[in-house]
Scaffold this motif. Structure first.
Motif, mmCIF file in Angstrom:
data_model
loop_
_atom_site.group_PDB
_atom_site.id
_atom_site.type_symbol
_atom_site.label_atom_id
_atom_site.label_comp_id
_atom_site.label_asym_id
_atom_site.label_seq_id
_atom_site.Cartn_x
_atom_site.Cartn_y
_atom_site.Cartn_z
ATOM 1 N N PRO A 101 67.300 11.564 64.491
ATOM 2 C CA PRO A 101 65.647 11.588 64.282
ATOM 3 C C PRO A 101 65.129 12.697 63.458
ATOM 4 N N ASP A 102 65.796 13.730 63.626
ATOM 5 C CA ASP A 102 64.932 14.960 63.060
ATOM 6 C C ASP A 102 65.014 14.971 61.364
ATOM 7 N N ALA A 103 66.139 14.044 60.886
ATOM 8 C CA ALA A 103 66.151 13.920 59.396
ATOM 9 C C ALA A 103 65.304 12.988 58.895
ATOM 10 N N GLN A 106 59.044 6.233 44.930
ATOM 11 C CA GLN A 106 59.026 4.502 44.535
ATOM 12 C C GLN A 106 60.317 4.094 45.188
ATOM 13 N N ALA A 107 60.324 3.486 46.390
ATOM 14 C CA ALA A 107 61.531 2.955 47.238
ATOM 15 C C ALA A 107 61.021 2.052 48.026
ATOM 16 N N GLU A 108 62.086 1.453 48.374
ATOM 17 C CA GLU A 108 62.067 0.372 49.671
ATOM 18 C C GLU A 108 63.163 0.937 50.614
ATOM 19 N N MET A 109 62.521 1.199 51.787
ATOM 20 C CA MET A 109 63.200 1.711 53.006
ATOM 21 C C MET A 109 63.337 0.931 54.221
ATOM 22 N N ASN A 110 64.528 0.496 54.528
ATOM 23 C CA ASN A 110 64.584 -0.014 55.969
ATOM 24 C C ASN A 110 65.078 0.740 57.130
ATOM 25 N N LEU A 111 64.448 0.787 58.332
ATOM 26 C CA LEU A 111 64.907 1.936 59.240
ATOM 27 C C LEU A 111 65.146 0.947 60.295
ATOM 28 N N VAL A 112 66.189 1.513 61.137
ATOM 29 C CA VAL A 112 66.489 0.853 62.538
ATOM 30 C C VAL A 112 66.519 2.186 63.568
ATOM 31 N N LEU A 113 65.696 2.264 64.370
ATOM 32 C CA LEU A 113 65.541 3.264 65.355
ATOM 33 C C LEU A 113 66.313 2.700 66.693
ATOM 34 N N LEU A 114 67.215 3.433 67.077
ATOM 35 C CA LEU A 114 68.062 3.178 68.221
ATOM 36 C C LEU A 114 68.037 4.145 69.266
ATOM 37 N N ASN A 115 67.819 3.592 70.614
ATOM 38 C CA ASN A 115 67.927 4.458 71.826
ATOM 39 C C ASN A 115 68.986 3.919 72.769
ATOM 40 N N ASP A 116 70.046 4.742 72.458
ATOM 41 C CA ASP A 116 71.159 4.204 73.573
ATOM 42 C C ASP A 116 71.428 5.354 74.396
ATOM 43 N N SER A 117 70.470 5.856 74.867
ATOM 44 C CA SER A 117 70.642 7.035 75.844
ATOM 45 C C SER A 117 71.175 6.623 77.269
ATOM 46 N N GLN A 118 71.129 5.245 77.607
ATOM 47 C CA GLN A 118 71.563 5.000 78.911
ATOM 48 C C GLN A 118 73.065 4.334 78.850
ATOM 49 N N ALA A 119 73.923 4.831 79.633
ATOM 50 C CA ALA A 119 75.276 4.035 79.707
ATOM 51 C C ALA A 119 75.161 2.684 80.176
ATOM 52 N N ASN A 120 76.239 1.939 79.753
ATOM 53 C CA ASN A 120 76.262 0.487 80.355
ATOM 54 C C ASN A 120 75.071 -0.413 80.146
ATOM 55 N N ALA A 121 74.231 0.298 79.122
ATOM 56 C CA ALA A 121 72.947 -0.713 78.667
ATOM 57 C C ALA A 121 72.941 -1.016 77.374
ATOM 58 N N GLN A 122 72.398 -2.066 76.864
ATOM 59 C CA GLN A 122 72.404 -2.486 75.463
ATOM 60 C C GLN A 122 71.289 -1.346 74.798
ATOM 61 N N ALA A 126 60.091 9.186 68.195
ATOM 62 C CA ALA A 126 60.388 9.632 69.354
ATOM 63 C C ALA A 126 61.076 8.495 70.271
ATOM 64 N N ASN A 127 61.874 8.959 71.192
ATOM 65 C CA ASN A 127 62.523 7.997 71.821
ATOM 66 C C ASN A 127 64.130 7.455 71.277
ATOM 67 N N ALA A 128 64.179 7.763 70.147
ATOM 68 C CA ALA A 128 65.393 7.611 69.223
ATOM 69 C C ALA A 128 66.480 8.489 69.541
ATOM 70 N N THR A 129 67.495 7.975 69.514
ATOM 71 C CA THR A 129 69.047 8.958 69.601
ATOM 72 C C THR A 129 69.795 8.668 68.288
ATOM 73 N N THR A 130 69.522 7.442 67.502
ATOM 74 C CA THR A 130 70.096 7.515 66.234
ATOM 75 C C THR A 130 69.250 6.643 65.394
ATOM 76 N N VAL A 131 69.279 6.929 64.052
ATOM 77 C CA VAL A 131 68.402 6.203 63.261
ATOM 78 C C VAL A 131 69.220 5.741 61.923
ATOM 79 N N GLN A 132 69.307 4.401 61.812
ATOM 80 C CA GLN A 132 69.724 3.906 60.443
ATOM 81 C C GLN A 132 69.170 3.666 59.294
ATOM 82 N N ILE A 133 69.098 4.149 58.286
ATOM 83 C CA ILE A 133 68.235 4.049 57.254
ATOM 84 C C ILE A 133 69.297 3.631 55.783
ATOM 85 N N SER A 134 68.328 2.403 55.181
ATOM 86 C CA SER A 134 68.977 1.952 54.073
ATOM 87 C C SER A 134 67.777 2.148 53.002
ATOM 88 N N ILE A 135 68.085 2.727 51.895
ATOM 89 C CA ILE A 135 67.147 2.805 50.845
ATOM 90 C C ILE A 135 67.513 2.002 49.569
#
Length: 382
Positions: A107-109, A119-135, A88-97
């Protein structure tokens, strides 16, 4: 007196100098507050805050596994269906396996990738950049997948029965169990939970031949580590051991759930609420076989609970028996508390309110027994 020509003051300049006046600047201008994300301007700072909150709020992205947000570092031990994974509340997800370069996905993926991992190590970074001019707002998760199939878990249980159920628990037998080929690979996480449980038994019982230097109290840490792992596995052995561990640590949550070990199920119900506990009907011809070891302290408490529940009348002899166990120097404090609770429940059931006062007084303020002991003490003290 002569003057330099380029600084000579002429008549017009003299006239202006004598007649010009600086206009009155008036009162200071009212402050304004400009929105950093759009063209809106406000005269009151609170209006700006309300505007930003309503129009430009960026929610923290979050992932749910089975309806619960995982911690920053999580171990998944059982398969998860896609329906159990939510973002929820994510626009993009970065996944490293397994240490590979991160890949961006929608996010749907995410549910499909999580459901397919074994059997895996998964790092996920969920990003919400929905607002322009905001970090962008980000949330990070590290998930270790340690999922074994039923046959792999069964091999671990076979090794457990052959090594730690059929022989004494020692550091050597625990080591042999962990080095058994059947406990390697995907089933190693399950094996570590069983090994921690047995190490907890060893630290609690402290046989002389082992020459243990680890403090007695550390058995609780091993029990806790075993519980953290085994609670994830929906298998009869795992359910039984988690039930034993929770009982040993005075955790009677899920008192209505069955482990198949009737003494344990009865004692859980008795210590959770003595008014609801009743002796189960037993099949005299049923055969029982050892499934897992139980530490001697817990076994003694279970034996006390079943024997006291079978008594139809009370006497000072039973008071003395319960008092001896409740004050035993070789039992843990949690076992002392359970013995007092069984003493009080049995005395109350047989109508000996005066005998119940002594144990009730000692556990009336002790969690979790205070949920019922305090009220019983008030009633018998009137």
């Amino acid at each position: 007196m002569p003057t330099v020509g380029w600084i000579r003051e002429d008549a017009l300049e003299a006239f202006y100098e004598g007649t010009e006046r600086t206009p009155d600047p008036g009162p200071p201008a009212k402050p304004t507050f400009r929105c950093p994300f759009c063209i809106s301007v406000f005269s009151i700072q609170k209006e700006l805050h309300d505007h930003v909150y309503k129009k430009h709020r960026v929610e923290r992205p979050v992932m749910l596994l089975g309806g619960t947000e995982p911690s920053g570092r999580t171990v998944v031990r059982v398969p998860m269906g896609r329906s159990q994974v939510g973002v929820a509340n994510a626009t993009t997800v970065q996944i490293s396996i397994d240490g590979r370069d991160p890949e961006n996905c929608t996010p749907d993926a995410v549910p499909k990738k999580v459901a397919e991992a074994r059997q895996a190590e998964m790092n996920l970074v969920l990003l919400n950049d929905s607002q322009a001019n905001a970090q962008p707002v980000s949330t990070r998760y590290k998930i270790s997948f340690r999922i074994a199939d039923a046959s792999e878990l069964r091999r671990v249980e076979d090794a457990f029965a052959a090594t730690l159920v059929s022989s004494s628990i020692t550091r050597d037998t625990i080591g042999r169990f962990l080095s058994d080929p059947r406990t390697q690979g995907p089933g190693s996480e399950y094996a570590s939970g069983l090994a921690n449980y047995c190490l907890g038994i060893l630290l609690k019982e402290r046989p002389e031949a082992e020459n243990l230097t680890t403090p007695f109290s550390r058995y609780r840490e091993n029990y806790g580590s075993a519980l953290q792992v085994l609670a994830d596995f929906d298998r009869p052995l795992a359910r039984l051991i988690t039930g034993v561990v929770r009982f040993a640590l005075n955790d009677f949550s899920g008192a209505d759930s069955s482990t198949g070990y009737w003494e344990l199920d009865f004692a859980k119900a008795l210590l959770s609420d003595p008014s609801r506990a009743s002796m189960p009907s037993l099949d005299g011809d049923a055969k029982r076989r050892p499934i897992c070891p139980v530490d001697h302290g817990t076994a003694r408490i279970l034996d006390l609970a079943t024997r006291m529940a079978a008594e139809s009348r009370w006497s000072p002899i039973l008071d003395d028996e319960c008092r001896e166990i409740a004050n035993s120097e070789v039992l843990d404090a949690t076992d002392h508390e359970k013995a007092l609770a069984i003493w009080a429940a049995a005395a109350l059931r047989t109508g000996s309110s005066r005998s119940a006062i002594e144990p009730l007084t000692q556990i009336a303020a002790v969690y979790p027994f205070n949920s019922w002991a305090e009220q019983y003490l008030e009633n018998v003290s009137k």
